[in-house]
Scaffold this motif. Structure first.
Motif, PDB file in Angstrom:
ATOM      1  N   THR A 174       0.836  -1.203   0.000  1.00  0.00           N
ATOM      2  CA  THR A 174       0.000   0.000   0.000  1.00  0.00           C
ATOM      3  C   THR A 174       0.870   1.251   0.000  1.00  0.00           C
ATOM      4  OG1 THR A 174      -1.751  -1.163   1.206  1.00  0.00           O
ATOM      5  CG2 THR A 174      -1.832   1.237   1.215  1.00  0.00           C
ATOM      6  N   THR A 175       1.966   1.218   0.743  1.00  0.00           N
ATOM      7  CA  THR A 175       2.887   2.358   0.773  1.00  0.00           C
ATOM      8  C   THR A 175       3.453   2.641  -0.608  1.00  0.00           C
ATOM      9  OG1 THR A 175       3.501   1.929   3.086  1.00  0.00           O
ATOM     10  CG2 THR A 175       5.042   3.234   1.755  1.00  0.00           C
ATOM     11  N   GLY A 176       3.866   1.593  -1.327  1.00  0.00           N
ATOM     12  CA  GLY A 176       4.383   1.773  -2.676  1.00  0.00           C
ATOM     13  C   GLY A 176       3.377   2.405  -3.606  1.00  0.00           C
ATOM     14  N   ARG A 177       2.142   1.961  -3.513  1.00  0.00           N
ATOM     15  CA  ARG A 177       1.084   2.510  -4.371  1.00  0.00           C
ATOM     16  C   ARG A 177       0.710   3.935  -3.989  1.00  0.00           C
ATOM     17  NH1 ARG A 177       1.043  -2.746  -4.903  1.00  0.00           N
ATOM     18  NH2 ARG A 177       0.029  -3.754  -6.671  1.00  0.00           N
ATOM     19  N   LEU A 178       0.827   4.257  -2.700  1.00  0.00           N
ATOM     20  CA  LEU A 178       0.551   5.623  -2.257  1.00  0.00           C
ATOM     21  C   LEU A 178       1.610   6.596  -2.779  1.00  0.00           C
ATOM     22  CD1 LEU A 178      -0.486   5.003   1.465  1.00  0.00           C
ATOM     23  CD2 LEU A 178      -1.987   5.760  -0.396  1.00  0.00           C
ATOM     24  N   ILE A 179       2.867   6.173  -2.752  1.00  0.00           N
ATOM     25  CA  ILE A 179       3.950   7.042  -3.235  1.00  0.00           C
ATOM     26  C   ILE A 179       3.734   7.384  -4.705  1.00  0.00           C
ATOM     27  CG2 ILE A 179       6.420   7.124  -3.742  1.00  0.00           C
ATOM     28  CD1 ILE A 179       6.834   5.450  -1.169  1.00  0.00           C
ATOM     29  N   LEU A 180       3.285   6.407  -5.494  1.00  0.00           N
ATOM     30  CA  LEU A 180       3.037   6.632  -6.916  1.00  0.00           C
ATOM     31  C   LEU A 180       1.650   7.213  -7.186  1.00  0.00           C
ATOM     32  CD1 LEU A 180       4.556   3.401  -8.505  1.00  0.00           C
ATOM     33  CD2 LEU A 180       5.547   5.665  -8.392  1.00  0.00           C
ATOM     34  N   ARG A 181       0.866   7.345  -6.133  1.00  0.00           N
ATOM     35  CA  ARG A 181      -0.520   7.815  -6.229  1.00  0.00           C
ATOM     36  C   ARG A 181      -1.363   6.938  -7.162  1.00  0.00           C
ATOM     37  NH1 ARG A 181      -1.231  14.183  -6.919  1.00  0.00           N
ATOM     38  NH2 ARG A 181      -3.380  13.462  -7.137  1.00  0.00           N
ATOM     39  N   LEU A 182      -1.070   5.637  -7.118  1.00  0.00           N
ATOM     40  CA  LEU A 182      -1.968   4.679  -7.769  1.00  0.00           C
ATOM     41  C   LEU A 182      -3.241   4.560  -6.942  1.00  0.00           C
ATOM     42  CD1 LEU A 182       0.576   1.913  -8.836  1.00  0.00           C
ATOM     43  CD2 LEU A 182      -0.297   3.840 -10.175  1.00  0.00           C
ATOM     44  N   ILE A 183      -3.104   4.822  -5.650  1.00  0.00           N
ATOM     45  CA  ILE A 183      -4.252   5.056  -4.772  1.00  0.00           C
ATOM     46  C   ILE A 183      -3.969   6.360  -4.024  1.00  0.00           C
ATOM     47  CG2 ILE A 183      -5.015   2.664  -4.488  1.00  0.00           C
ATOM     48  CD1 ILE A 183      -3.396   2.456  -1.976  1.00  0.00           C
ATOM     49  N   LYS A 185       0.310  17.389  -4.051  1.00  0.00           N
ATOM     50  CA  LYS A 185      -0.278  18.670  -4.453  1.00  0.00           C
ATOM     51  C   LYS A 185      -0.460  18.782  -5.963  1.00  0.00           C
ATOM     52  CE  LYS A 185       1.417  21.295  -0.473  1.00  0.00           C
ATOM     53  NZ  LYS A 185       2.243  22.448  -0.013  1.00  0.00           N
ATOM     54  N   LEU A 186      -0.017  17.768  -6.710  1.00  0.00           N
ATOM     55  CA  LEU A 186      -0.118  17.810  -8.164  1.00  0.00           C
ATOM     56  C   LEU A 186      -1.506  17.380  -8.624  1.00  0.00           C
ATOM     57  CD1 LEU A 186       3.296  16.171  -9.195  1.00  0.00           C
ATOM     58  CD2 LEU A 186       2.778  18.589  -8.794  1.00  0.00           C
ATOM     59  N   ASN A 187      -2.008  18.015  -9.691  1.00  0.00           N
ATOM     60  CA  ASN A 187      -3.267  17.559 -10.275  1.00  0.00           C
ATOM     61  C   ASN A 187      -2.983  16.346 -11.172  1.00  0.00           C
ATOM     62  OD1 ASN A 187      -2.349  18.509 -12.829  1.00  0.00           O
ATOM     63  ND2 ASN A 187      -3.178  20.555 -12.397  1.00  0.00           N
ATOM     64  N   LYS A 188      -4.012  15.801 -11.788  1.00  0.00           N
ATOM     65  CA  LYS A 188      -3.858  14.565 -12.545  1.00  0.00           C
ATOM     66  C   LYS A 188      -2.901  14.714 -13.725  1.00  0.00           C
ATOM     67  CE  LYS A 188      -8.268  12.374 -11.403  1.00  0.00           C
ATOM     68  NZ  LYS A 188      -9.548  11.811 -11.946  1.00  0.00           N
ATOM     69  N   SER A 189      -3.007  15.804 -14.443  1.00  0.00           N
ATOM     70  CA  SER A 189      -2.135  15.983 -15.602  1.00  0.00           C
ATOM     71  C   SER A 189      -0.682  16.191 -15.171  1.00  0.00           C
ATOM     72  CB  SER A 189      -2.613  17.172 -16.444  1.00  0.00           C
ATOM     73  OG  SER A 189      -2.599  18.373 -15.685  1.00  0.00           O
ATOM     74  N   MET A 232       4.849  13.571 -14.059  1.00  0.00           N
ATOM     75  CA  MET A 232       5.817  13.163 -13.039  1.00  0.00           C
ATOM     76  C   MET A 232       6.046  11.655 -13.042  1.00  0.00           C
ATOM     77  SD  MET A 232       7.885  14.226 -10.721  1.00  0.00           S
ATOM     78  CE  MET A 232       7.363  15.919 -10.406  1.00  0.00           C
ATOM     79  N   ARG A 233       5.054  10.901 -13.475  1.00  0.00           N
ATOM     80  CA  ARG A 233       5.186   9.437 -13.446  1.00  0.00           C
ATOM     81  C   ARG A 233       6.250   8.918 -14.413  1.00  0.00           C
ATOM     82  NH1 ARG A 233      -0.639   8.633 -12.528  1.00  0.00           N
ATOM     83  NH2 ARG A 233      -0.861   8.199 -10.300  1.00  0.00           N
TER      84      ARG A 233
END
Length: 347
Positions: free
Chosen positions: A65-74, A90-94, A99-100
């Motif tokens: 879950t931590t890994g997915r949070l860092i990447l904002r997959l969740i 603080k980044l929006n989706k675009s 950043m990904r």
């Protein structure tokens, strides 16, 4: 051990107070929230550029879950995730999509993470196509072949499908896909747990080689302490949504300080038969009871319900993650520094 020639003192990733509470809903159409599962609950850690940070802990402690949070997959419930000077939350989706390119992931199951309807060439080219890296299809195909060669696969395999490969080969394809955009940070979520032991060593050596070649930074999530010992520079030990110990690999394995870490280390099989008997035999620590529910974690130190060193203060006050000396961070009331004088620092 991982290749350290590209390590620096620069903090590439800084995570503070990260939380993810999954709501528990009941009632008509599940419209009423009656509680929350605290999968990650106030996590602090940092990763230096060029290093490998291993993350270990029991199943359900919140590593993946931590890994997915860092990447904002969740999406996190709260906290701060600063990557290369930018607060990702603080980044929006675009903006996050751009950043990904610098943040990629290698998933645990190589049989489920690759689309069986796509060829290997299309799978590896997908991130290049999404981010419009190449305007020419010939340049894209050339890049795909280069990536296959980097991970030790025949560049002629581009027209084959995932079912034509073994588990180790599929995981190499997943690594090639993660490398496609030249990321700075790769989060590897138990990348070898589904593979045979001999294949695990090959994939770990490949990750080490790629780190040295491309200057990569890894977060390596695993439950196998021997695997983490082989590849990591530093190790973060998680328990019930929090980091309880964080230090250099050699320090952790030579002198684990948190009782939970000591119990984990005692469970690692010993290859040397002379260590398994006599005075030098390592004492096996058997934890009593089950892991408390993340829906209702214990007050104070979350490990106190299973800890043989428990004190009264452990039941009421939560110990902060502090430096007990030489950047060996521990969250435990057994150590004087846990009074809070020296909190976790990232610089």
């Amino acid at each position: 051990m991982s290749n350290k020639k590209n390590q620096s003192d620069k903090i590439l990733l800084d995570v503070k107070g990260l939380k993810k509470h999954f709501p528990i809903k009941r009632g008509i159409l599940f419209s009423k929230q009656v509680g929350a599962t605290k999968a990650v609950d106030g996590l602090d850690l940092f990763v230096r550029e060029g290093e490998t940070l291993g993350m270990v802990g029991e199943s359900g402690c919140g590593k993946s879950t931590t890994g997915r949070l860092i990447l904002r997959l969740i999406e996190p419930t709260a906290g701060q995730v600063t990557f290369d000077g930018t607060d990702l939350l603080k980044l929006n989706k675009s903006e996050m999509r751009v950043m990904r390119k610098k943040l990629q992931m290698v998933f645990q199951n190589p049989y489920a993470s690759l689309d069986p309807r796509m060829t290997v060439g299309d799978i590896i080219a997908e991130p290049l196509r999404v981010h419009k890296v190449f305007s020419s299809s010939s340049d894209m195909k050339k890049r795909v072949r280069e990536l296959l060669d980097c991970v030790g696969l025949n560049p002629a395999y581009t027209e084959r499908y995932p079912h034509e490969f073994s588990g180790g080969q599929r995981q190499r394809i997943g690594i090639a896909r993660a490398l496609a955009l030249n990321p700075k940070l790769i989060i590897a979520d138990e990348p070898v747990s589904a593979l045979d032991v001999s294949v695990q060593a090959q994939v770990l050596n490949l990750l080490n080689d790629l780190q040295g070649e491309f200057g990569l930074t890894y977060i390596f999530i695993a439950h196998n302490l021997s695997t983490v010992n082989h590849i990591s520079d530093r190790v973060a030990v998680m328990y019930l949504g929090k980091v309880v110990e964080l230090t250099e690999n050699t320090k952790l394995y030579a002198n684990p300080k948190h009782p939970y870490t000591q119990a984990l280390m005692s469970a690692v099989p010993e290859a040397d038969p002379t260590v398994m008997r006599g005075e030098n035999r390592r004492q096996r620590i058997v934890l009593e009871g089950d892991i408390p529910s993340p829906q209702n974690p214990p007050s104070g130190c979350r490990f106190h319900t299973r800890c043989w060193e428990v004190m009264d203060v452990c039941k009421t006050q939560e110990p902060p993650l502090v430096d007990t000396g030489n950047s060996h961070y521990v969250a435990c009331h057994l150590y004087p520094a846990a009074a809070g004088e020296t909190p976790l620092k990232t610089a």
